[in-house]
Design a protein around this motif. Structure first.
Motif, PDB file in Angstrom:
ATOM      1  N   ILE A 101       0.824  -1.063  -0.082  1.00  0.00           N
ATOM      2  CA  ILE A 101       0.080   0.019  -0.003  1.00  0.00           C
ATOM      3  C   ILE A 101       0.811   1.268   0.044  1.00  0.00           C
ATOM      4  CG2 ILE A 101      -1.673   1.327   1.464  1.00  0.00           C
ATOM      5  CD1 ILE A 101      -2.482  -1.570   2.499  1.00  0.00           C
ATOM      6  N   ARG A 102       1.984   1.161   0.769  1.00  0.00           N
ATOM      7  CA  ARG A 102       2.837   2.272   0.724  1.00  0.00           C
ATOM      8  C   ARG A 102       3.480   2.406  -0.438  1.00  0.00           C
ATOM      9  NH1 ARG A 102       5.719   0.121   5.123  1.00  0.00           N
ATOM     10  NH2 ARG A 102       7.572  -0.137   4.019  1.00  0.00           N
ATOM     11  N   GLY A 103       3.524   1.564  -1.306  1.00  0.00           N
ATOM     12  CA  GLY A 103       4.366   1.574  -2.517  1.00  0.00           C
ATOM     13  C   GLY A 103       3.282   2.139  -3.531  1.00  0.00           C
ATOM     14  N   TRP A 104       2.067   1.937  -3.294  1.00  0.00           N
ATOM     15  CA  TRP A 104       1.070   2.547  -4.188  1.00  0.00           C
ATOM     16  C   TRP A 104       0.889   3.905  -3.899  1.00  0.00           C
ATOM     17  CZ3 TRP A 104      -3.444   4.737  -1.878  1.00  0.00           C
ATOM     18  CH2 TRP A 104      -4.469   5.352  -2.828  1.00  0.00           C
ATOM     19  N   LEU A 120      10.733   0.672  -5.248  1.00  0.00           N
ATOM     20  CA  LEU A 120      11.267   1.721  -6.493  1.00  0.00           C
ATOM     21  C   LEU A 120      12.708   1.603  -6.811  1.00  0.00           C
ATOM     22  CD1 LEU A 120       9.137   4.402  -5.071  1.00  0.00           C
ATOM     23  CD2 LEU A 120       8.887   3.539  -7.328  1.00  0.00           C
ATOM     24  N   PHE A 121      13.253   1.529  -7.796  1.00  0.00           N
ATOM     25  CA  PHE A 121      14.917   1.620  -8.299  1.00  0.00           C
ATOM     26  C   PHE A 121      15.072   2.445  -9.020  1.00  0.00           C
ATOM     27  CE2 PHE A 121      13.560  -2.737  -6.818  1.00  0.00           C
ATOM     28  CZ  PHE A 121      14.591  -2.810  -5.995  1.00  0.00           C
ATOM     29  N   GLY A 122      16.201   3.118  -8.944  1.00  0.00           N
ATOM     30  CA  GLY A 122      16.762   3.958 -10.066  1.00  0.00           C
ATOM     31  C   GLY A 122      17.676   3.439 -10.944  1.00  0.00           C
ATOM     32  N   ASP A 123      18.219   4.049 -11.628  1.00  0.00           N
ATOM     33  CA  ASP A 123      19.354   3.803 -12.611  1.00  0.00           C
ATOM     34  C   ASP A 123      20.534   3.606 -12.098  1.00  0.00           C
ATOM     35  OD1 ASP A 123      20.757   2.925 -14.867  1.00  0.00           O
ATOM     36  OD2 ASP A 123      20.863   4.909 -15.792  1.00  0.00           O
ATOM     37  N   GLU A 124      21.345   2.365 -12.410  1.00  0.00           N
ATOM     38  CA  GLU A 124      22.660   2.233 -11.663  1.00  0.00           C
ATOM     39  C   GLU A 124      23.610   2.402 -12.735  1.00  0.00           C
ATOM     40  OE1 GLU A 124      22.659  -1.172  -9.155  1.00  0.00           O
ATOM     41  OE2 GLU A 124      21.003  -0.367  -7.996  1.00  0.00           O
ATOM     42  N   GLU A 136      19.073   2.092 -23.911  1.00  0.00           N
ATOM     43  CA  GLU A 136      17.556   2.454 -23.610  1.00  0.00           C
ATOM     44  C   GLU A 136      17.670   2.206 -21.961  1.00  0.00           C
ATOM     45  OE1 GLU A 136      15.183  -0.389 -25.707  1.00  0.00           O
ATOM     46  OE2 GLU A 136      16.962  -0.846 -26.904  1.00  0.00           O
ATOM     47  N   LEU A 137      16.763   3.390 -21.591  1.00  0.00           N
ATOM     48  CA  LEU A 137      16.477   3.618 -20.097  1.00  0.00           C
ATOM     49  C   LEU A 137      15.767   2.413 -19.489  1.00  0.00           C
ATOM     50  CD1 LEU A 137      16.909   5.277 -17.782  1.00  0.00           C
ATOM     51  CD2 LEU A 137      14.646   6.385 -18.223  1.00  0.00           C
ATOM     52  N   GLN A 138      14.782   1.904 -20.461  1.00  0.00           N
ATOM     53  CA  GLN A 138      13.905   0.686 -19.724  1.00  0.00           C
ATOM     54  C   GLN A 138      14.947  -0.332 -19.588  1.00  0.00           C
ATOM     55  OE1 GLN A 138      10.645   0.023 -22.467  1.00  0.00           O
ATOM     56  NE2 GLN A 138      10.186  -1.870 -21.560  1.00  0.00           N
ATOM     57  N   GLU A 139      15.754  -0.818 -20.383  1.00  0.00           N
ATOM     58  CA  GLU A 139      16.632  -1.938 -20.068  1.00  0.00           C
ATOM     59  C   GLU A 139      17.428  -1.616 -18.903  1.00  0.00           C
ATOM     60  OE1 GLU A 139      15.855  -4.501 -21.435  1.00  0.00           O
ATOM     61  OE2 GLU A 139      14.950  -3.860 -23.337  1.00  0.00           O
ATOM     62  N   ARG A 140      18.008  -0.235 -18.703  1.00  0.00           N
ATOM     63  CA  ARG A 140      18.956  -0.073 -17.718  1.00  0.00           C
ATOM     64  C   ARG A 140      18.119   0.001 -16.318  1.00  0.00           C
ATOM     65  NH1 ARG A 140      20.668   5.145 -20.307  1.00  0.00           N
ATOM     66  NH2 ARG A 140      20.409   5.990 -18.195  1.00  0.00           N
ATOM     67  N   LEU A 141      16.975   0.479 -16.389  1.00  0.00           N
ATOM     68  CA  LEU A 141      16.143   0.243 -14.968  1.00  0.00           C
ATOM     69  C   LEU A 141      15.868  -1.360 -14.588  1.00  0.00           C
ATOM     70  CD1 LEU A 141      13.921   3.115 -15.560  1.00  0.00           C
ATOM     71  CD2 LEU A 141      15.532   2.801 -13.875  1.00  0.00           C
ATOM     72  N   SER A 142      15.627  -1.989 -15.776  1.00  0.00           N
ATOM     73  CA  SER A 142      15.139  -3.376 -15.581  1.00  0.00           C
ATOM     74  C   SER A 142      16.451  -4.252 -14.955  1.00  0.00           C
ATOM     75  CB  SER A 142      14.849  -4.226 -16.744  1.00  0.00           C
ATOM     76  OG  SER A 142      13.755  -3.398 -17.366  1.00  0.00           O
ATOM     77  N   LEU A 143      17.489  -4.014 -15.559  1.00  0.00           N
ATOM     78  CA  LEU A 143      18.816  -4.468 -15.126  1.00  0.00           C
ATOM     79  C   LEU A 143      19.069  -4.017 -13.455  1.00  0.00           C
ATOM     80  CD1 LEU A 143      21.101  -6.236 -15.493  1.00  0.00           C
ATOM     81  CD2 LEU A 143      22.459  -4.177 -16.406  1.00  0.00           C
ATOM     82  N   ALA A 144      18.889  -2.730 -13.020  1.00  0.00           N
ATOM     83  CA  ALA A 144      18.948  -2.476 -11.872  1.00  0.00           C
ATOM     84  C   ALA A 144      18.135  -3.346 -10.862  1.00  0.00           C
ATOM     85  CB  ALA A 144      18.641  -0.914 -11.484  1.00  0.00           C
ATOM     86  N   VAL A 145      16.968  -3.679 -11.283  1.00  0.00           N
ATOM     87  CA  VAL A 145      16.184  -4.531 -10.572  1.00  0.00           C
ATOM     88  C   VAL A 145      16.575  -5.948 -10.384  1.00  0.00           C
ATOM     89  CG1 VAL A 145      13.597  -5.499 -10.204  1.00  0.00           C
ATOM     90  CG2 VAL A 145      13.943  -3.076 -11.170  1.00  0.00           C
TER      91      VAL A 145
END
Length: 1684
Positions: free
Chosen positions: A1032-1035, A1339-1343, A1351-1360
């Motif tokens: 819920i906090r995440g929402w 939540l995660f940011g780019d590392e 691509e930002l989407q791939e970089r963020l997915s990799l951070a996760v």
């Protein structure tokens, strides 16, 4: 030498001062990682410390430094136990580089090995005479073994002057230099990592030798432990005065230490030799050579024979000062039969510090006056008295026994008596007898004369007392934890315990327990030890205060962990204090007290005791004395069989237990002693005793709950077992538990009327031991003894019995404080259950959960007719019986793997049974065998099992392999024990069991909570209730992001990194990089150059991937269990299990909320397996397990590390061979010649089908012309990697790049992998907001640091993907892109590592597109040209005087790079007077350099057709010489420049000074050009020999490095020749060669010197001529004057 092991101290009640040599302090590391399943009941290796085994001594000689010898070829020679090996030689430098690996092989006992010393000699090749030793280093294997890893890594040893040689003038210079080494002992029972240490030191080893400059810091990396004591030269004096020996002979003593050997004169034909001889020598302290061996030699049968030996470690006798010992007697035993006393020796070792820097290493000896002992101690006559009362468990068939005692050469009278067999009906033949002596009791006694040092033992008894007190309190606290689950109460209790320990220590310090006032004088050792102990006990209260503080300030949620930490810290302190008190002192030691027991003319056993523990102290305060020594306290003495060689206390060789009293009393103090014990004992006449009261009646209860049996110890794998309990003259057995390895008896054995001699007080202080025997009974065979053990009983007196029940008295009573509760726990009835180990032949074979108590009976039972027979009943009292809860056990039967017994497997179908407690689950019958794998038709079973709520009490899970032959007959082939069953508990789930009434069969369906579908094996920490709010906090947070109220930088700490303002340097040379760049960059420390931050990296694991705890050892999907079919016991060495297959299972235990069952037996039959109630997702997993999968396996073999040389000369020629599923791939053509660290860089691609081809075998061979030899092999389980949830198929790269050397080589992109994982887990797909990503409420940011344009989407997915362990629904890591280091082993050397192989493996499904492989072909070394222009020299020390006595030199410079034979020289600057010289001369060197490895590669011919490759640092050597015509040229100074790692030079000559350590370093391969002034390392002038080296010389250089292409485009000539010719330098007119220019010589050499004299001569000549002419003409002139 009697070293009391810490194990012996733990089992203090049985009191074995264990006799074994070697120091096992490091055998038990403190930090316990979670172990892979199945390692709890391991064989006790310390039991076989005395067994011979295989050892490898692995040595790497890296380099030497500051050797002080600049010319000549240097090499290192290693000598170890008559074996020698040498490195290749290295020419003309003070810092030779070797980097060679050697292995020495031994098969011996640990004691024999640790006695050896390695000698490293740095030698110089001489053509016309014997090679000269420049310096030598001695290292004891004992000090290597004592290191945490049994090894040293990249440590520097100080080279000393050679021993025993008269030193020449040359050798007296202050430095002999340093040698950098790796040293490791690899043993069979303790495989160690060589050099590759823990994760923290990630960049350690491998061929990257100069990555971190810290290793080159000699002071910080010395071999010796400098912190304790500043290294200094010490002269040791060892004096031998006299000896007392049992036999008459000629005696001589030999002393050996490091390379010194000394002997005393021979004392002829005597049993009391007198030597009065002193041996002295000088050595460094502390040093790595510190074992001191004293051998007593006797002349027998015309030859000298060693009759006794004694080993000393200087470190052990030094405390914090210099080593000293004695004067003291050393007690000596026969080395072959350690029970035989040989005699004693009076000796003294003292040491004094030396002022001279370099004492001569020669050994000298002299005669000294005899020693007056009365200065140090007075001899006294002691009476040693032993009074046996009861004996039990005597393993004999004879009817009479004899018992006696002996100490040194004295022995007592022998007591005899008859033996009885316990009365009862036994299922198995009983061969244990017992005896009971009648009152008045007769004792055995003898006199012995020994020094009286009791005052010195005061501190030892105090420490023993504290250690025993702490141990007792901790044991009680464990019971308190079982009973009381409130953490804050536990913490209060623990604080109180720590407080009590503190007050005890303070009282002891206040009572001056360490300041023994000895009337005669104290020795240096006494003073050093006392200061050391005072220091230790002054610091101890601070440590304890910190522990209290930690509990006080701890948060509630961390309290559990804090309590565990404090308890483990207290246990460590107990072990430390125990070691200090370790009553095995070296000084003032007593001989061993031995009790021996025989029956029927055969020795039954001996009990070896530390005599000092039984001393009667002359103490005014009788209360203190009672609690301290064991003098005349009733004890149970365990006798071990005389053939027992095991070194652990509980080895299953106990042959009898005798209860009795023992005292050692000074004869004149006997009256005080008798009055001190008059309450309990009366001495009627000497050696006759009567206890008061005569006897006490006890009731004895033994509670036996269950057992865990190790499989394989029997003929068949599963047997009917029972436990036999023996006490005094009674014995009783439990029921037989049918066919299981975890029998549950729930039995109570009662011995109704036990009358034991003496009052209850005797037993309260020293609980007697209960003997246990564990049997397996079979119908056809005689019973099999599984193991034996003993248990200390809990004794409860009548007055305690009223207030010692588990229930708190009275509902209205005041609540008690935790501490009062704890005190009550000390005499609880019934006592809590605990696991008791039962052993046989040195290894634990079973553990029984049980306890026992003795309760005093007050009523005199003579009038009543009481049944004396032991009584057996079921039903342990509820207070201690484990509370049962219901759990659902689910088993996935994955299958059998590595099945090796073909004869057994061909017989028919088989199935697997899994048993836990009263539940038995079976798989379906087996399917057809695929190679050596077998799967099952029905692979899932589940059922309800009742387990105790205390997990310590859980039974083991047993798996058995059952052969189905015929219709109904089953036979068990093998079994396996899965011990730590609590690790399969699903803590965050619970199931509801609902009985289904409508069905005919009474099955129970399992309804799962929909939310929770975890397949985690890990014990996840979060509860379901806590997980929802976090979402819920995440929402809520995501709403704020959408509105823009929160900055995105808040997302996670990684994205808070400030965007570093890098220039475009990250792109530089990107095209040149390869995978090897990434590999070598991953080994860099952050301390290295910052430019490496902009290259990609991967992870290097220094062990196998399946040994990484963070990936659950790749056992999360299934636990591999070894199926055992019998055990082979060896006479020496641990037993060997006969393992024939690996069973893979997935187990889950889930708490089950069932209504309490009416069935009191724990729900045996009511709850049956539930085949239908299986989750749909699990069903898909089951189906996938049954299917065969085709895989493509890619094996990337990177390099070998420290390969074991198999050739006699030189290293191995390694190549790799792979075996998978019947296919073989050999790479023999590409072998790596003559290297111990071969670089392979090979890719192998193979196909496999799971589950048949699950095991990949990689072998490394040594290429030979005749027959290739195996170096070692490693096996990789591919199925674990394919099925593990950690995704070990393809590693997740650190950054996402689509092209280049870091290109993403997985089939799916990071975003696809993440979506796939979320779908499988059943959670929402990831959601992107701007530059953050939300997954699972987090939540995660780019590392990304380098590839920011992807691509930002791939970089963020990799951070996760890199942080999967932070997601609530996952909580585990994915395997990153990595290289693993696998140990290689050979079958003929089990467990001994033969080298390492670095590789990684990728797995792909075969029927889909597979990405291109990575090219890891090693980059060949590139050709470079190094151009060094020597411009000017300044401040050079002149080498010659000319004929007129003026200092001058004819200076020239030589230089070389790869090969010293191809050296180049400048022209000569003749007649330099001021130490200045000008050259402007170019030298041009070619070199092959490998930037990845940072090493220069040299090829040399090594025979007709062979070529050898060397790798060395890219160093350019320059030396300054003085040219002489008649004599040899003289060396003046030198400069060594490591081109890839050199100090930046100084711009001006005035600034030039020796480089400070902090000066900036540069890599010339990147810089290309540099020029400036470099300080020279100058040689001292002969007249200044004694001073330090003069460092005033400076050299101006200009250095340029070109690639071969640049060199071809822009060629340069040597010297001053074209192309690119250099200007000739300006030199003064005086600089020329006088032999070729005679006129110039006259003008510039002779004329300036003689000009003054010539002019003066002319002047004088003119004057003289004038005078001569004047006087010669005078008479003529006078005559010419006319006379008047």
């Amino acid at each position: 030498m009697s070293l009391c092991s810490c194990k012996a101290l733990k089992f203090h009640c049985t009191c074995f001062p264990l006799k074994f040599r070697g120091d096992f302090k490091n055998a038990h590391p403190r930090t316990q990682l979670p172990r892979p399943v199945g390692q709890i009941m391991s064989y006790m290796e310390e039991c076989f410390a005395g067994a011979p085994q295989e050892f490898l001594i692995c040595i790497t000689v890296h380099k030497a430094a500051q050797v002080g010898v600049t010319s000549g070829d240097l090499y290192v020679r290693i000598s170890l136990d008559k074996m020698t090996k040498s490195t290749k030689s290295y020419p003309n430098t003070e810092n030779p580089f070797f980097n060679e690996y050697f292995v020495f092989e031994f098969h011996c006992t640990l004691t024999e090995l640790l006695r050896l010393t390695i000698l490293f000699e740095l030698k110089k090749h001489m053509t016309y005479k014997k090679n000269v030793v420049v310096g030598e280093l001695l290292v004891d294997l004992h000090s290597v073994w004592n290191q945490s890893n049994h090894g040293y890594f990249k440590k520097w040893g100080r080279l000393e002057a050679p021993i025993g040689e008269n030193q020449s003038l040359e050798a007296t210079t202050e430095s002999h230099g340093y040698l950098q080494l790796d040293l490791a002992i690899v043993s069979q029972h303790s495989p160690v990592t060589i050099g590759l240490r823990s994760e923290e030191q990630d960049s350690q080893h491998l061929n990257k030798w100069a990555v971190d400059h810290d290793y080159d810091d000699i002071e910080r990396n010395l071999l010796t432990n400098v912190s304790s004591f500043a290294p200094s030269n010490i002269r040791y004096f060892v004096a031998f005065y006299r000896g007392y020996f049992i036999r008459q002979s000629n005696y001589m003593i030999q002393v050996s230490f490091a390379g010194f050997n000394g002997k005393t004169p021979v004392a002829r034909n005597t049993s009391t030799p007198v030597w009065n001889h002193e041996i002295n020598f000088a050595w460094m302290y502390p040093s790595v050579a510190q074992r001191f061996l004293i051998l007593i030699l006797a002349h027998e049968h015309l030859q000298w024979k060693c009759v006794a030996e004694f080993e000393l470690s200087l470190e052990e006798i030094a405390f914090k000062g210099t080593p000293s010992l004695g004067p003291t007697y050393l007690h000596l035993y026969d080395p072959i039969n350690p029970m035989t006393y040989v005699g004693r020796l009076l000796m003294e070792l003292r040491s004094e510090m030396l002022n001279d820097v370099q004492p001569s290493h020669t050994l000298s000896s002299k005669t000294v006056p005899g020693l007056d002992e009365t200065r140090f101690w007075h001899d006294d006559v002691y009476l040693v008295e032993f009074l046996p009362l009861l004996g039990q468990h005597l393993q004999t068939s004879a009817s009479a026994y004899k018992i006696s005692a002996r100490l040194a050469e004295h022995s007592s009278n022998v007591l005899e008596g008859s033996l009885r067999t316990p009365l009862d009906r036994f299922r198995s033949a009983i061969n244990s007898k017992s005896f009971r002596r009648e009152a008045p009791f007769r004792s055995c006694m003898f006199r012995v004369r020994l020094p009286d040092n009791r005052a010195k033992f005061e501190s030892d008894f105090f420490m023993l007392d504290i250690a025993n007190y702490m141990r007792g309190e901790l044991d009680t606290f464990k019971v308190f934890q079982l009973k009381n689950h409130l953490l804050d109460e536990q913490a209060k209790c623990l604080k109180a315990i720590v407080g009590n320990i503190l007050t005890r220590i303070k009282e002891g310090l206040d009572a001056h327990r360490f300041d023994h006032d000895v009337q005669p004088q104290r020795t240096t050792w006494d003073i050093n030890r006392q200061l050391y102990l005072l220091d230790f006990f002054a610091k101890l209260p601070q440590e304890l205060h910190q522990l209290k503080q930690r509990l006080r300030t701890c948060f509630l949620e961390h309290l559990d962990a804090s309590i565990a930490d404090v308890v483990s810290e207290l246990q460590r302190l107990v072990a430390e204090i125990g070691e200090l008190s370790g009553m095995a002192r070296l000084q003032d030691e007593w001989p061993e007290l031995v009790l021996s027991l025989s029956a029927g003319g055969k020795d039954l056993g001996v009990c070896r005791l530390n005599a000092k523990l039984f001393l009667h102290l002359q103490n005014q305060n009788t209360e203190l004395q009672q609690q301290e020594t064991l003098c005349w306290r009733l004890r149970s003495f365990s006798f071990k069989a005389s053939g027992c060689t095991h070194t652990c206390p509980n080895c299953g060789c106990t042959s009898a237990i005798v209860s009795g009293c023992l005292a050692i009393v000074v004869e004149r103090e006997r009256k005080e002693f008798l009055s001190a014990i008059s309450e309990d004992w009366t001495c009627i006449e000497p050696m006759l005793w009567q206890p008061n009261p005569g006897q006490t009646h006890f009731l004895c209860h033994v509670y036996v709950h269950q057992a865990k049996v190790r499989p394989g110890g029997e003929k068949r794998s599963i047997c009917d077992s029972h436990l036999r309990v023996l006490f005094a003259d009674q014995a009783c057995e439990t029921y037989t538990s049918p066919g299981t390895l975890s029998p549950i008896w729930n039995a109570v054995i009662t011995f109704n009327l036990l009358s034991l001699p003496g009052g209850v007080n005797l037993y309260l202080k020293n609980p007697p031991l209960l003997s246990l025997e564990f049997y397996n009974s079979e119908r056809s065979l005689p019973d099999d003894l599984v193991g034996m053990g003993s248990l200390a009983m809990s004794v409860i007196s009548e007055d305690q019995a009223t207030d010692s029940s588990w229930e708190d008295p009275g509902g209205l009573g005041w609540p008690k404080s935790p501490m009062q509760k704890l005190q009550r726990l000390k005499h609880l009835t019934p006592p809590p259950l605990k696991w008791v180990p039962l052993a046989r032949k040195g290894s634990v074979q079973a553990e029984v959960l049980m306890s026992a108590e003795l309760i005093e009976l007050s009523t005199d039972p003579t009038g009543q007719a009481i049944n004396k027979e032991p009584h057996l009943a079921t039903g342990i009292p509820a207070a201690i019986r484990p509370n049962m809860q219901n759990f659902v056990l689910e088993v996935f039967f994955v299958g059998l793997r590595n099945y090796s017994k073909s004869s057994m497997s061909s017989a028919g179908k088989r199935k697997i049974k899994v048993m836990m407690g009263d539940l038995v689950l079976a798989s379906g019958p087996s399917t057809a065998r695929i190679r050596n794998s077998i799967n099952f038709l029905v692979a899932y079973a589940s059922g309800v099992v009742s387990l105790p709520d205390q997990q310590d009490y859980w039974p083991a899970i047993i798996a058995t392999d059952v052969l189905l032959s015929g219709f109904s007959s089953e036979s068990t082939l093998g079994a396996a024990l899965i011990p730590n069953s609590s690790s399969f508990l699903q803590r965050d789930r619970s199931l509801k069991c609902v009985p289904k009434r409508e069905q005919v069969s009474t099955t129970v369906s399992v309804v799962e909570d929909e939310e929770e579908e975890d397949e985690e094996e890990d014990e996840l920490e979060w509860q379901e209730e806590q997980a929802k709010p976090s979402r819920i906090r995440g929402w809520w947070r995501s709403l704020m992001f959408a509105v823009g109220l929160r900055p995105a930088a808040y997302a996670n700490r990684q994205s808070l990194r400030i965007e570093s303002d890098l220039d475009d340097s990250e792109l530089y040379e990107g095209r040149e990089f390869t995978w090897w760049t990434k590999f070598y960059n991953s080994m860099y420390w952050s301390a290295a150059e910052m430019s490496h931050e902009h290259k990609h990296r991967l992870v290097i694991y220094h062990e196998e991937l399946e040994k990484q705890a963070q990936f659950g050892y790749l056992q999360d999907w299934a636990v591999p269990v070894q199926l055992v079919h019998g055990v082979k016991f060896k006479k020496q060495g641990p037993p060997k299990e006969d393992v024939y297959a690996t069973l893979k299972l997935q187990l889950k235990l889930t708490p089950c909320q069932c209504p309490v069952l009416e069935d009191p037996e724990g729900g045996g039959d009511r709850v049956r397996p539930l085949p239908n109630a299986i989750h749909p997702r699990h069903q898909s997993i089951l189906q996938s397990l049954g299917e065969t999968i085709k895989l493509i396996v890619r094996v990337y073999v990177v390099q070998g590390v420290q390969m074991r040389p198999r050739d006699l000369k030189g290293n191995s020629d390694c190549y790799v061979k792979l075996f998978l599923g019947g296919k073989t791939v050999s790479d023999r053509a590409h072998y790596a010649p003559n290297r111990s660290n071969p670089v392979f860089g090979r890719l192998f691609e193979m196909e496999a089908t799971l589950p048949g081809d699950h095991m990949l075998q990689i072998m490394v061979y040594d290429h030979d012309k005749i027959k290739d030899e195996v170096i070692g092999q490693t096996n990789v389980d591919l199925e674990d990697r394919w099925r593990s949830r950690h995704r070990a198929t393809v590693g997740v790269a650190n950054e996402y790049t689509r092209s280049g050397y870091n290109h993403w080589h997985d089939l799916k992109s990071p975003s696809e992998i993440l979506i796939d994982l979320c779908q499988r887990r059943g959670i929402r797909p990831p959601y992107y907001y701007g530059n953050v990503i939300e997954v699972d409420g987090m939540l995660f940011g780019d590392e990304t640091v380098i590839s920011k344009d992807e691509e930002l989407q791939e970089r963020l997915s990799l951070a996760v993907l890199k942080n999967m362990d932070m997601l609530p629904s996952f909580g585990y890591k994915l395997v990153p892109e990595h290289v693993e280091t696998r140990s290689l082993h050979r079958e003929d050397f089990p467990n001994v590592e033969q080298g390492k192989l670095q590789l990684w493996i990728e797995l792909f499904e075969a029927n889909i597109y597979v990405p291109n492989p990575i090219d890891i072909t090693p980059v060949p070394p590139a050709d470079f040209e190094v151009r060094v222009v020597v411009k000017n020299l300044a401040g050079i020390q002149s080498g010659d005087k000319n004929i007129f006595g003026k200092l001058m030199s004819d200076i020239y410079v030589i230089g070389w790079c790869e090969d010293e034979d191809k050296r180049q020289a400048t022209d000569i600057h003749y007649r330099s007077f001021a130490g200045d010289a000008a050259f402007n001369w170019r030298m041009v060197f070619g070199m092959k350099y490998s930037p990845n490895e940072d090493l220069m590669v040299i090829h040399r011919k090594a025979g007709l057709l062979e070529e050898v490759e060397f790798k060395k640092p890219p160093i350019v050597y320059l030396q300054v010489w003085d040219k002489d015509v008649l004599s040899k040229d003289e060396y003046l100074a030198a400069l060594e420049l490591n081109l890839s790692n050199m100090y930046a030079p100084y711009p001006y000559v005035q600034l030039c000074k020796p480089f400070p350590r902090k000066r900036k370093r540069i890599n010339l391969f990147k810089r290309k050009v540099i020029s400036g002034w470099f300080p020279l390392q100058s040689n001292a002038h002969p007249s200044q020999r004694s001073q330090a080296k003069v460092q005033k010389g400076k050299m101006q250089l200009s250095i340029e490095i070109c690639t071969d292409v640049e060199a071809a485009n822009r060629p340069a000539g040597r010297g001053q020749d074209p192309p690119m010719a250099l200007e000739p330098p300006y030199r003064p007119d005086t600089s020329f060669n006088p032999l070729t220019h005679p006129c110039k010589s006259l003008r510039f050499i002779l004329w300036p010197v003689i000009r003054k004299y010539v002019l003066w001569g002319l002047l004088i000549l003119i004057v003289i001529l004038g005078l001569v002419l004047f006087f010669s003409n005078l008479p003529g002139k006078l005559m010419a004057i006319p006379l008047e």
